[in-house]
Design a protein around this motif. Structure first.
Motif, PDB file in Angstrom:
ATOM      1  N   THR A 105     -13.120  -1.719   7.133  1.00 33.90           N
ATOM      2  CA  THR A 105     -12.070  -2.920   6.560  1.00 33.90           C
ATOM      3  C   THR A 105     -12.454  -3.961   7.865  1.00 33.90           C
ATOM      4  O   THR A 105     -12.525  -5.271   7.654  1.00 33.90           O
ATOM      5  CB  THR A 105     -10.729  -2.588   6.582  1.00 33.90           C
ATOM      6  N   SER A 155       0.447  -2.052   7.508  1.00 31.38           N
ATOM      7  CA  SER A 155       0.201  -0.499   8.183  1.00 31.38           C
ATOM      8  C   SER A 155       1.416  -0.598   9.056  1.00 31.38           C
ATOM      9  O   SER A 155       1.634   0.497   9.743  1.00 31.38           O
ATOM     10  CB  SER A 155      -1.078  -0.555   8.979  1.00 31.38           C
ATOM     11  N   GLN A 215      -5.025  -0.242   3.689  1.00 28.54           N
ATOM     12  CA  GLN A 215      -3.788   0.505   2.976  1.00 28.54           C
ATOM     13  C   GLN A 215      -3.590   0.609   1.568  1.00 28.54           C
ATOM     14  O   GLN A 215      -2.615   1.380   1.188  1.00 28.54           O
ATOM     15  CB  GLN A 215      -2.371   0.320   3.716  1.00 28.54           C
ATOM     16  N   SER A 273     -11.320   0.687   3.673  1.00 30.47           N
ATOM     17  CA  SER A 273     -12.212   1.578   4.680  1.00 30.47           C
ATOM     18  C   SER A 273     -12.273   3.043   3.858  1.00 30.47           C
ATOM     19  O   SER A 273     -11.208   3.552   3.107  1.00 30.47           O
ATOM     20  CB  SER A 273     -11.545   2.026   5.905  1.00 30.47           C
TER      21      SER A 273
HETATM   22  C1  LIG Z   1      -3.848  -3.351   7.247  1.00 26.25           C
HETATM   23  C2  LIG Z   1      -5.309  -2.933   7.979  1.00 26.25           C
HETATM   24  N1  LIG Z   1      -6.343  -3.589   8.060  1.00 26.25           N
HETATM   25  C3  LIG Z   1      -7.502  -3.161   8.468  1.00 26.25           C
HETATM   26  C4  LIG Z   1      -7.350  -1.970   9.346  1.00 26.25           C
HETATM   27  C5  LIG Z   1      -8.815  -1.588   9.978  1.00 26.25           C
HETATM   28  O1  LIG Z   1      -9.277  -0.724   9.431  1.00 26.25           O
HETATM   29  P1  LIG Z   1     -10.672  -0.128  10.004  1.00 26.25           P
HETATM   30  O2  LIG Z   1     -10.474   0.484  11.450  1.00 26.25           O
HETATM   31  O3  LIG Z   1     -10.932   0.917   9.089  1.00 26.25           O
HETATM   32  O4  LIG Z   1     -11.797  -1.149  10.127  1.00 26.25           O
HETATM   33  C6  LIG Z   1      -6.333  -1.219   9.550  1.00 26.25           C
HETATM   34  C7  LIG Z   1      -6.413  -0.051  10.209  1.00 26.25           C
HETATM   35  O5  LIG Z   1      -5.300   0.754  10.402  1.00 26.25           O
HETATM   36  C8  LIG Z   1      -5.196  -1.451   8.662  1.00 26.25           C
HETATM   37  O6  LIG Z   1      -4.134  -0.925   8.413  1.00 26.25           O
END
Ligand SMILES: Cc1ncc(COP(=O)(O)O)c(C=O)c1O
Length: 421
Positions: A122, A203, A231, A251
């Motif tokens: 993400t 999150s 999420q 992700s």
């Molecule tokens: C809302 C949100 N966006 C983006 C991310 C980043 O995800 P990643 O580490 O898989 O890039 C997270 C990670 O917890 C998240 O909770």
């Protein structure tokens, strides 16, 4: 290798042991068909598909989920195949596998393969958007306070570089309701607003945002929308043809229970002329936007193929059923925690405003010590939230959890709240 042969390679494994001694895990019994009303017995058989030891309760899906046995086996089998013969000739089928994953992603999100970019996560997806849209001094981006740094820090840093401005909508606690946010966005938008970036399910405390409504009001005003789905992807039965964002990110390693370092960026066909690629290199994707946007050089194609297997695994169980299960587990946790003296729940008590991310403050207990005790003494894994802002513990259950996990977690919190840690 043609498509049919590739499908067969994916399917083989059967009863034949293929792992070196010492690295093998027991092959689970086949996943039974999902009953019309899945009971605990069914969910136990889902749990059995994962290689986590039985005594471990993981309540940290919002951070990182385990991959199921079938996903691990696909990744191992494809990696082994590649390393046994890394010739271009043998690896040609891996390109087919990656395109197959693109199709599965498109089906999963209910869009077209031409709108799918397979990224690393993400963070990368969100940054490909904030790097790729043309913004200049005078333009405005609206974000929400609870977005992840890969959304908010990214926009703020790029604002310094390119001169546009960033407006942040506060996220009060408890969740003030969908109407509050529709109204807040409507009031924040000006003729200069070019992009809105918000999070489908946060999150921090697990607030659900009215994604369809926010995307609609942006679309009506010619504003691009980035929906951070880190999420919601793999948790909600997401239908992007209904939500209609311009960009949606996710992700593999979170709720889809896929491999690590795989992700998705949906780029709506209507927005494809409004974004530049960030990386230009060899080996782009095969169709649509991926032909110009996904030339990221050599990739881990076995992992990308295993990503597809993770989507197939969830689809087999049923996406709506998985969403309901994760929500039911969360509701049960909330009901249990509500009965523990001193616990303050940050997550909305209104079921429609939350999903499967639950944050709470365990009275005056030190959250790091409590988290350590839960993991070391009770074998319960979760996340902590430090700082001043809605500090506490975060539980995020998923379809591999059982109601027994819920019961023992509530009992453990109750115990430590009574005895201290
Ligand atoms: C809302 C949100 N966006 C983006 C991310 C980043 O995800 P990643 O580490 O898989 O890039 C997270 C990670 O917890 C998240 O909770």
């Amino acid at each position: 290798m043609n498509r049919r042969e590739f499908a067969r390679l994916l399917a083989i494994g059967g009863a034949a042991p293929f792992l070196a001694p010492g690295t093998a895990w027991p092959r689970p019994a086949d996943l039974p068909p999902t009953p019309s009303s899945p009971d605990e017995k069914f969910w136990m058989s889902v749990r059995d598909q994962f290689v986590m030891p039985k005594e471990l309760t993981m309540l940290n899906a919002a951070n990182l989920c385990p991959s199921s046995g079938p996903v691990l086996e696909t990744m191992y089998r494809m990696t082994k195949d590649m390393d046994q013969d890394p010739s271009f000739d043998n690896r040609a089928k891996l390109g087919d596998g990656r395109e197959n994953t693109r199709k599965l992603l498109a089906q999963f999100l209910r869009v077209t393969p031409e709108e799918i970019v397979i990224t690393r996560n993400t963070s990368e997806s969100n940054n490909l958007v904030s790097n790729g849209v043309d913004l200049k001094a005078g333009d405005e981006v609206i974000i929400t306070a609870d977005n992840h740094p890969c959304n908010n820090t990214a926009w703020k840093q790029k604002a310094k570089r390119y001169g546009f401005t960033v407006k942040e909508i506060p996220t009060p606690n408890p969740h003030p309701g969908a109407e509050h946010y529709i109204d807040a966005f409507t009031r924040a938008i000006t003729p200069n607003t070019k992009v809105i970036g918000f999070t489908h399910l946060t999150s921090t405390v697990g607030d659900v945002f009215p994604a369809k409504e926010i995307c609609r009001l942006a679309r009506e005003r010619g504003i691009l929308t980035l929906v951070d789905g880190a999420q919601s992807f793999g948790l909600f039965d997401v239908d992007l043809s209904d939500i209609q964002p311009d960009f949606y990110s996710g992700s593999a390693h979170k709720w889809p229970c896929g491999p690590k370092e795989n992700g998705v960026l949906f780029i709506n066909k209507n927005a494809q002329s409004k974004i530049w690629a960030t990386i230009y290199s060899a080996y782009p994707g095969g169709v649509g936007i991926s032909k110009t946007f996904e030339g990221f050089g050599q990739r881990d194609e076995p992992a990308m193929i295993a990503f597809g297997e993770a989507l197939t695994f969830q689809t087999k169980i049923g996406r709506a059923v998985i969403e309901k299960r994760s929500r039911d587990l969360t509701t049960a946790l909330i009901e249990g925690l509500k009965r523990v003296d001193g616990v303050k729940i940050w997550t909305s008590l209104e079921a429609s405003r939350r999903a499967a991310v639950l944050s709470f403050q365990p009275g005056s207990l030190d959250v790091r010590k409590l988290s350590a005790a839960l993991y070391q003494k009770e074998k319960i894994g979760c996340a902590t939230r430090g700082g001043q802002d809605r500090a506490g513990l975060r539980f995020s259950p998923h379809f591999y959890n059982t109601m027994a996990d819920v019961d023992r977690t509530v009992a453990a919190v109750k115990k430590y709240m009574a005895t201290g840690v």
